[in-house]
Design a protein around this motif. Structure first.
Motif, mmCIF file in Angstrom:
data_model
loop_
_atom_site.group_PDB
_atom_site.id
_atom_site.type_symbol
_atom_site.label_atom_id
_atom_site.label_comp_id
_atom_site.label_asym_id
_atom_site.label_seq_id
_atom_site.Cartn_x
_atom_site.Cartn_y
_atom_site.Cartn_z
ATOM 1 N N THR A 47 0.831 -1.201 0.000
ATOM 2 C CA THR A 47 0.000 0.000 0.000
ATOM 3 C C THR A 47 0.869 1.255 0.000
ATOM 4 O O THR A 47 0.621 2.197 -0.756
ATOM 5 C CB THR A 47 -0.941 0.006 1.218
ATOM 6 O OG1 THR A 47 -1.757 -1.170 1.170
ATOM 7 C CG2 THR A 47 -1.823 1.241 1.246
ATOM 8 N N ALA A 50 2.395 1.798 -3.418
ATOM 9 C CA ALA A 50 1.379 2.221 -4.388
ATOM 10 C C ALA A 50 1.001 3.688 -4.182
ATOM 11 O O ALA A 50 0.845 4.443 -5.154
ATOM 12 C CB ALA A 50 0.142 1.332 -4.272
ATOM 13 N N PHE A 51 0.874 4.119 -2.937
ATOM 14 C CA PHE A 51 0.521 5.513 -2.677
ATOM 15 C C PHE A 51 1.707 6.452 -2.904
ATOM 16 O O PHE A 51 1.510 7.611 -3.264
ATOM 17 C CB PHE A 51 -0.066 5.679 -1.271
ATOM 18 C CG PHE A 51 -1.542 5.406 -1.236
ATOM 19 C CD1 PHE A 51 -2.465 6.423 -1.427
ATOM 20 C CD2 PHE A 51 -2.021 4.125 -1.039
ATOM 21 C CE1 PHE A 51 -3.830 6.175 -1.413
ATOM 22 C CE2 PHE A 51 -3.379 3.850 -1.028
ATOM 23 C CZ PHE A 51 -4.289 4.880 -1.217
ATOM 24 N N SER A 54 1.530 6.903 -6.661
ATOM 25 C CA SER A 54 0.343 7.699 -6.995
ATOM 26 C C SER A 54 0.539 9.174 -6.681
ATOM 27 O O SER A 54 0.156 10.048 -7.471
ATOM 28 C CB SER A 54 -0.875 7.177 -6.233
ATOM 29 O OG SER A 54 -1.160 5.863 -6.622
ATOM 30 N N PHE A 70 -4.491 6.906 -7.862
ATOM 31 C CA PHE A 70 -4.970 6.709 -6.492
ATOM 32 C C PHE A 70 -6.049 5.632 -6.429
ATOM 33 O O PHE A 70 -6.163 4.922 -5.432
ATOM 34 C CB PHE A 70 -5.482 8.026 -5.883
ATOM 35 C CG PHE A 70 -4.383 8.896 -5.350
ATOM 36 C CD1 PHE A 70 -3.665 8.536 -4.224
ATOM 37 C CD2 PHE A 70 -4.053 10.087 -5.994
ATOM 38 C CE1 PHE A 70 -2.643 9.322 -3.738
ATOM 39 C CE2 PHE A 70 -3.035 10.891 -5.518
ATOM 40 C CZ PHE A 70 -2.325 10.510 -4.391
ATOM 41 N N ALA A 73 -4.099 2.484 -6.321
ATOM 42 C CA ALA A 73 -3.473 2.349 -5.001
ATOM 43 C C ALA A 73 -4.494 1.900 -3.961
ATOM 44 O O ALA A 73 -4.209 1.050 -3.109
ATOM 45 C CB ALA A 73 -2.830 3.677 -4.584
ATOM 46 N N THR A 74 -5.700 2.457 -4.037
ATOM 47 C CA THR A 74 -6.768 2.053 -3.121
ATOM 48 C C THR A 74 -7.147 0.594 -3.350
ATOM 49 O O THR A 74 -7.360 -0.167 -2.396
ATOM 50 C CB THR A 74 -7.995 2.972 -3.293
ATOM 51 O OG1 THR A 74 -7.583 4.320 -3.029
ATOM 52 C CG2 THR A 74 -9.116 2.586 -2.349
ATOM 53 N N THR A 76 -5.145 -1.693 -4.360
ATOM 54 C CA THR A 76 -4.050 -2.455 -3.741
ATOM 55 C C THR A 76 -4.291 -2.615 -2.249
ATOM 56 O O THR A 76 -4.148 -3.720 -1.704
ATOM 57 C CB THR A 76 -2.698 -1.746 -3.984
ATOM 58 O OG1 THR A 76 -2.466 -1.657 -5.387
ATOM 59 C CG2 THR A 76 -1.554 -2.477 -3.314
ATOM 60 N N ALA A 95 -0.760 3.967 3.451
ATOM 61 C CA ALA A 95 -1.185 5.049 2.566
ATOM 62 C C ALA A 95 -0.621 6.393 3.034
ATOM 63 O O ALA A 95 -0.115 7.180 2.224
ATOM 64 C CB ALA A 95 -2.709 5.107 2.489
ATOM 65 N N GLY A 98 3.097 6.535 2.311
ATOM 66 C CA GLY A 98 3.325 6.698 0.877
ATOM 67 C C GLY A 98 3.050 8.110 0.388
ATOM 68 O O GLY A 98 3.826 8.671 -0.397
#
Length: 131
Positions: A47, A50-51, A54, A70, A73-74, A76, A95, A98
């Motif tokens: 997470t 990914a964030f 993003s 995003f 990412a969410t 994920t 999150a 990130g």
């Protein structure tokens, strides 16, 4: 292309910082995963990564790239919980880490007043999205 080079550089810096921060926290906290497989649940590294990406994409290329990023990412974060690998607090922390790292390593290409910001106060931390 200079823009692509700068975006790639921000991504490399961001992911490197992300790995260091997440690995350090996982070792220090030692939270057992929901499936009981190990003690590296908090925070969610998938997470967080990914964030991080993003946030970098959003800051470099605006909301038209940022909103889908995003969204992924969410997805994920939700998938990590659905796979029984993380608790909700793990992915929220991931999150937040990130987003903070993405903002730290990425100067905005242009300041439009739009985007996602981490806002901290004396007794709260929140995310603010401006369109």
């Amino acid at each position: 292309n200079e823009e692509i080079r700068q975006t790639g550089t921000s991504m490399m810096k961001g992911l490197l910082l992300d790995v260091v921060a997440v690995t350090t926290l996982k070792s220090a906290v030692g939270r057992t995963r929901p499936d009981g497989s190990d003690t590296r649940s908090f925070p969610s590294g998938h997470t967080s990564g990914a964030f991080t990406i993003s946030t970098i994409l959003s800051r470099r290329h605006g909301w038209k790239v940022g909103v889908p990023a995003f969204g992924l990412a969410t997805f994920t974060a939700v998938a990590r919980m659905e796979d029984n690998r993380h608790y909700f607090s793990d992915v929220v922390a991931g999150a937040a880490i990130g987003i903070a790292i993405g903002q730290l390593v990425t100067p905005k290409a242009q300041d439009t007043g739009h985007g996602l910001q981490v806002v901290a106060g004396p007794s709260k931390v929140a995310l603010r999205m401006k369109f």
